[in-house]
Design an enzyme around this catalytic site. Structure first.
Site, mmCIF file in Angstrom:
data_model
loop_
_atom_site.group_PDB
_atom_site.id
_atom_site.type_symbol
_atom_site.label_atom_id
_atom_site.label_comp_id
_atom_site.label_asym_id
_atom_site.label_seq_id
_atom_site.Cartn_x
_atom_site.Cartn_y
_atom_site.Cartn_z
ATOM 1 N N SER A 105 0.853 -1.208 0.619
ATOM 2 C CA SER A 105 -0.061 -0.307 -0.461
ATOM 3 C C SER A 105 0.607 1.193 0.139
ATOM 4 O O SER A 105 1.592 1.678 -0.767
ATOM 5 C CB SER A 105 -0.979 0.051 1.217
ATOM 6 N N ASP A 241 -2.074 6.236 -3.729
ATOM 7 C CA ASP A 241 -1.159 5.804 -2.819
ATOM 8 C C ASP A 241 -0.688 4.240 -4.137
ATOM 9 O O ASP A 241 -1.038 4.596 -4.755
ATOM 10 C CB ASP A 241 -1.092 5.301 -1.633
ATOM 11 N N ASP A 243 -1.089 0.897 -3.915
ATOM 12 C CA ASP A 243 -2.278 0.393 -4.426
ATOM 13 C C ASP A 243 -3.540 1.462 -4.733
ATOM 14 O O ASP A 243 -4.154 0.393 -5.241
ATOM 15 C CB ASP A 243 -2.194 -0.934 -3.772
ATOM 16 N N ASP A 245 -5.786 2.227 -3.462
ATOM 17 C CA ASP A 245 -6.863 1.892 -2.065
ATOM 18 C C ASP A 245 -7.916 3.462 -1.239
ATOM 19 O O ASP A 245 -8.521 3.785 -0.619
ATOM 20 C CB ASP A 245 -6.815 0.642 -1.740
#
Length: 447
Positions: A105, A241, A243, A245
């Site tokens: 992440s 960010d 990834d 999400d």
């Protein structure tokens, strides 16, 4: 029969957002191989969607996971580099039994992680993660099919296209006329985000969209939104960010709108349209006091959970809410997706801008007035706050002094060896003073 090649670490593997650590140290091929074997045995067949972000270690870990699944008779659908929302969306679309995202992440490039998703595209609950970890710890012998019983890999070369098509199906009209600056964090959104918003008619300038495997989240992205604010040049900024999400929004004046602001804007808009299911929003204990007051003034009910979007999701499902999220920029919209998805969050925020004709700066002013908030991470040897009597004595004393004009939160991180100390107060000087005092107490007792 083949057995594990490396002992499983004594510490609990699953945190608030999957398993995370330094790639090839805490999280190596041996561990993910057996992790996939354990998960694969428990689902007993079918197929697993495997996606990743742009970290250099992603290929290695994804290959280890796929080998583990294949070895116990489970096929893998390799989505390659795709936002985490893409993995979630592809699972039900392709009839898969499970999904895995290889990503840490917002963490720096040397870290990596593994997140599991169920057959509906939502994150696995604690109970199913615990079963996977228990099977992993038992170790071999593992199920070992032969011949046609061995799983196979299927490459999904169109995974990003499928994902973006699913988002566009939910879009309400064009974004024509909007000028956007998009920070892709040199991560999984690097292709997907500019392509999505351009295809919907926006004028898009992409930043930090040249991943090299080691520059993910490096001075950019949702945890460093000030960098986009400095170059957005009056455009609406969208900062994702690694990834994708999380989302932070930069208004036309260069101010950062975090998850509280985004949630407040969307919640008020849905309520005005009669679309806020059960007149309810779910958030975490980290939400700003100003957010709580704003929801009360708007007549919107609020449920709080502990930190972690999985816990937000659980309460949303329990109470029939369609909107929830975290101050960090995780926003869940159950009328559109089964997990936090920064691209979908950005689209909805932009739809509010188009529908109301108001700039983000005006929407945020109408939505809430944020209390000054200070958050500091304290490195600790032990995260055992339950036994930290002096910490809680100090917290109670501060709370008495603040009364109803502020609040304090002290909590252990679920993913890092730190204790987070947060304070809100009517002015920044008071908030900083409170945090400075409590940080000293935490460091004294636990550092």
């Amino acid at each position: 029969m083949e057995t594990s090649t490396r002992p499983v670490p004594d510490r609990r593997l699953f945190g608030t957002d999957g398993i995370r650590g330094v790639a090839n140290v805490d999280l190596d091929v041996s561990l993910v191989l057996d992790l996939a074997r354990a998960a694969g045995e428990l689902i007993g067949g079918g197929a697993v969607v495997v996606g990743r972000d742009t970290r250099r270690s992603g290929d290695m870990l994804a290959a280890g996971l796929q080998a583990g699944f294949h070895s116990v008779g489970v096929d893998t659908l390799d989505a390659g580099v795709v936002p985490v929302g893409g993995v979630s969306a592809l699972i039900p679309e392709l009839g898969a039994s499970l999904g895995v995202m290889v990503s840490a992440s917002h963490n720096p490039a040397p870290d990596n992680g593994v997140k599991f998703f169920d057959d509906a595209g939502g994150k696995l609950d604690d109970a199913r993660e615990a079963r996977i970890e228990a099977r992993l710890r038992r170790g071999g012998p593992w199920k070992s099919p032969t011949g046609a019983g061995i799983g196979k890999r299927v490459s999904l070369g169109d995974s990003v296209d499928r994902y973006l098509a699913a988002i566009r199906r939910d879009a309400r009209g064009s974004l024509s006329g909007l000028r956007l600056a998009v920070d892709c964090a040199n991560g999984a959104a690097s292709r997907a985000a500019p392509e999505l918003f351009s295809s919907l008619g926006a004028d898009v300038v992409a930043h930090f969209a040249s991943p090299d495997g080691m520059n993910i989240n490096d001075g950019c992205g949702a945890t460093e939104p000030r960098h986009l604010a400095a170059v957005a040049g009056g455009r609406i900024g969208l900062s994702f960010d690694g990834d994708a999400d999380r989302l932070m929004v930069i208004d036309e004046d260069g101010r950062v709108a975090n998850g509280d602001v985004i949630l407040a804007v969307i919640a008020r808009h849905l309520k005005d349209r009669g679309e806020l299911s059960n007149n309810l929003v779910v958030t975490t204990v980290m939400s700003n006091l100003g957010f709580r007051k704003a929801m009360g003034e708007a007549g919107i009910d609020l449920i709080e959970t502990k930190v972690g979007d999985r816990y937000v999701m659980e309460e949303m499902l329990r109470h029939g809410a369609i909107l929830g999220g975290e101050q960090s920029g995780h926003v869940i919209q159950l009328d559109r997706a089964r997990t936090g998805d920064g691209l979908r969050t950005a689209l909805r925020m932009l739809e509010v801008v188009v529908a109301t004709g108001c700039p983000v700066s005006e929407l945020r002013r109408e939505a809430l007035v944020e209390f000054p908030q200070v958050l500091e991470n304290v490195p600790v040897r032990s995260k055992d706050l339950e036994a930290a009597d002096r910490v809680w004595e100090a917290v109670r004393a501060v709370e008495r002094d603040l009364g109803g004009d502020g609040r304090v939160l002290v909590r252990a991180s679920g993913t890092e060896p730190v204790v987070r100390v947060m304070a809100e107060a009517p002015d920044m000087a008071t908030a900083r003073s409170v945090v400075r005092h409590l940080v000293g107490v935490v460091a004294d007792q636990l550092g």
